[in-house]
Write a protein that holds these residues in place. Structure first.
Motif, PDB file in Angstrom:
ATOM      1  N   ALA A   1       2.914 -13.425 -30.864  1.00 13.33           N
ATOM      2  CA  ALA A   1       1.779 -12.849 -29.642  1.00 13.33           C
ATOM      3  C   ALA A   1       1.351 -13.880 -29.085  1.00 13.33           C
ATOM      4  O   ALA A   1       1.439 -15.142 -29.283  1.00 13.33           O
ATOM      5  CB  ALA A   1       0.384 -12.459 -30.492  1.00 13.33           C
ATOM      6  N   VAL A   2       1.236 -13.492 -27.643  1.00 12.63           N
ATOM      7  CA  VAL A   2       0.925 -14.541 -26.591  1.00 12.63           C
ATOM      8  C   VAL A   2      -0.342 -14.229 -26.240  1.00 12.63           C
ATOM      9  O   VAL A   2      -0.729 -12.886 -26.034  1.00 12.63           O
ATOM     10  CB  VAL A   2       1.814 -14.276 -25.321  1.00 12.63           C
TER      11      VAL A   2
ATOM     12  N   VAL B   1      -1.589 -18.811 -20.043  1.00 19.45           N
ATOM     13  CA  VAL B   1      -1.549 -18.660 -21.448  1.00 19.45           C
ATOM     14  C   VAL B   1      -2.219 -19.832 -22.416  1.00 19.45           C
ATOM     15  O   VAL B   1      -2.383 -20.903 -22.000  1.00 19.45           O
ATOM     16  CB  VAL B   1      -0.040 -18.772 -21.872  1.00 19.45           C
ATOM     17  N   ALA B   2      -3.275 -19.222 -23.206  1.00 20.63           N
ATOM     18  CA  ALA B   2      -3.943 -20.252 -23.852  1.00 20.63           C
ATOM     19  C   ALA B   2      -3.116 -20.666 -25.249  1.00 20.63           C
ATOM     20  O   ALA B   2      -3.105 -21.841 -25.632  1.00 20.63           O
ATOM     21  CB  ALA B   2      -5.205 -19.438 -24.340  1.00 20.63           C
ATOM     22  N   GLY B   3      -2.457 -19.714 -25.800  1.00 19.78           N
ATOM     23  CA  GLY B   3      -1.622 -20.106 -26.855  1.00 19.78           C
ATOM     24  C   GLY B   3      -0.904 -19.159 -27.461  1.00 19.78           C
ATOM     25  O   GLY B   3      -0.626 -17.963 -27.200  1.00 19.78           O
ATOM     26  N   PHE B   4      -0.567 -19.105 -28.792  1.00 16.06           N
ATOM     27  CA  PHE B   4       0.166 -18.193 -29.434  1.00 16.06           C
ATOM     28  C   PHE B   4      -0.262 -18.000 -31.068  1.00 16.06           C
ATOM     29  O   PHE B   4      -1.043 -18.630 -31.460  1.00 16.06           O
ATOM     30  CB  PHE B   4       1.830 -18.881 -29.807  1.00 16.06           C
ATOM     31  N   ALA B   5       0.171 -16.716 -31.709  1.00 16.71           N
ATOM     32  CA  ALA B   5      -0.203 -16.535 -32.905  1.00 16.71           C
ATOM     33  C   ALA B   5       1.084 -15.382 -33.387  1.00 16.71           C
ATOM     34  O   ALA B   5       1.688 -15.038 -32.626  1.00 16.71           O
ATOM     35  CB  ALA B   5      -1.606 -15.761 -32.923  1.00 16.71           C
ATOM     36  N   VAL B   6       0.765 -15.303 -34.808  1.00 16.54           N
ATOM     37  CA  VAL B   6       1.584 -14.276 -35.444  1.00 16.54           C
ATOM     38  C   VAL B   6       0.833 -12.913 -35.298  1.00 16.54           C
ATOM     39  O   VAL B   6      -0.213 -12.848 -35.560  1.00 16.54           O
ATOM     40  CB  VAL B   6       1.697 -14.629 -36.773  1.00 16.54           C
TER      41      VAL B   6
END
Length: 282
Positions: A128-129, A147-152
């Protein structure tokens, strides 16, 4: 940084994971992990706070979805070349876009409901973006600036609802609990290459999915830029970028989830999730 939200559903507080793996309360710094907090200036403010100065969160509280107050969950279908092959689909020539409704969002370890009438409940580990600043008509060259960051994310899907009930995919993607997100948002400065991340998913301890973001058909900058041509992306919006091979629909014969099954999944550097399948609640 690893930013998270903890506490009872609907009453989550903002938190940060310190260097020792201890949750620290961010309530005195920001109101939530959402909106302008995810902008470059907002993240800089958090980064300037010494985690050791923040209150320790005792015990092991429930983790909520790592982003709050988002406007959209956007998803990209058939975005891994090896997943497209397992489903027999022709790889797309431009991103396939669908939505997952906000009611699907839940914590990374919350139960996943099996809908009434479901016969084909499926799993999908995805990168996830998380959008950090408003993006409209952005170029691929500038896309990562937003983009702030990433996640599952686990893009839980009901395949019969998705493919056999006519219309678009949304109704097979949007039941309550069909969007576990987290355990935390990892800021992009801590992800050296989002296109070189191993990912996996097990069901009842049996490996079902093994993949790597290197086989994405459309990479993160392309997807962010592409979506921004059709809609304005806002801080906190989530883009789930597709799943690698190993989904139940692609097995011969297909294998799907039942009540009592346990999914565990993760992505390198982004953490792990665990969900138990339960009967749908009213």
């Amino acid at each position: 940084m690893k930013l998270l939200r903890y506490g009872p559903a609907g009453r989550e507080k903002p938190g940060i994971m310190d260097a020792n793996g201890q949750i620290r309360d961010l309530s005195g710094v920001v109101a939530d992990i959402s909106g302008d907090v995810l902008s470059p200036a907002g993240l800089e403010r958090i980064a300037g706070t010494d985690p050791e100065s923040l209150p320790v969160v005792d015990g092991k509280p429930r983790l909520g979805p790592c982003v709050g107050a988002m406007q959209k969950i956007l998803c990209i279908g058939l975005n891994y070349s090896d997943h497209a092959a397992e489903t027999g689909a022709t790889p797309p020539t431009e991103p396939i876009v669908f939505t997952k409704q906000l009611n699907a969002l839940c914590g990374p370890n919350d139960d996943v409901e099996k809908p009434r009438g479901s016969q084909a409940l499926d799993w999908e580990v995805e990168l996830a973006v998380i959008i950090g600043s408003r993006a409209k008509y952005v170029s691929e060259a500038d896309a990562m600036d937003h983009v702030a960051g990433f996640a599952v994310m686990n893009d839980v899907s009901e395949r019969d609802f998705q493919t056999q009930r006519q219309g678009q995919w949304t109704k097979g993607k949007s039941h309550d609990t069909f969007g576990p997100l987290g355990p935390w948002l990892v800021t992009k400065d801590e992800v050296a290459d989002p296109h070189a991340l191993g990912m996996w998913l097990d069901v009842n301890g049996e490996r079902r999915q093994t993949g790597n973001t290197s086989t994405l058909i459309f990479d993160v900058p392309h997807v962010v830029s592409y979506l921004s041509q059709f809609m304005t992306l806002m801080p906190g919006d989530v883009i789930s970028t597709g799943t690698p091979p190993g989904v139940g629909m692609g097995m011969k014969p297909p294998r799907y989830l039942n009540v009592g099954d346990v999914m565990t999944l993760g992505i390198d550097g982004l953490g792990e999730q665990r969900q138990t399948v339960v009967e749908a609640r009213a």
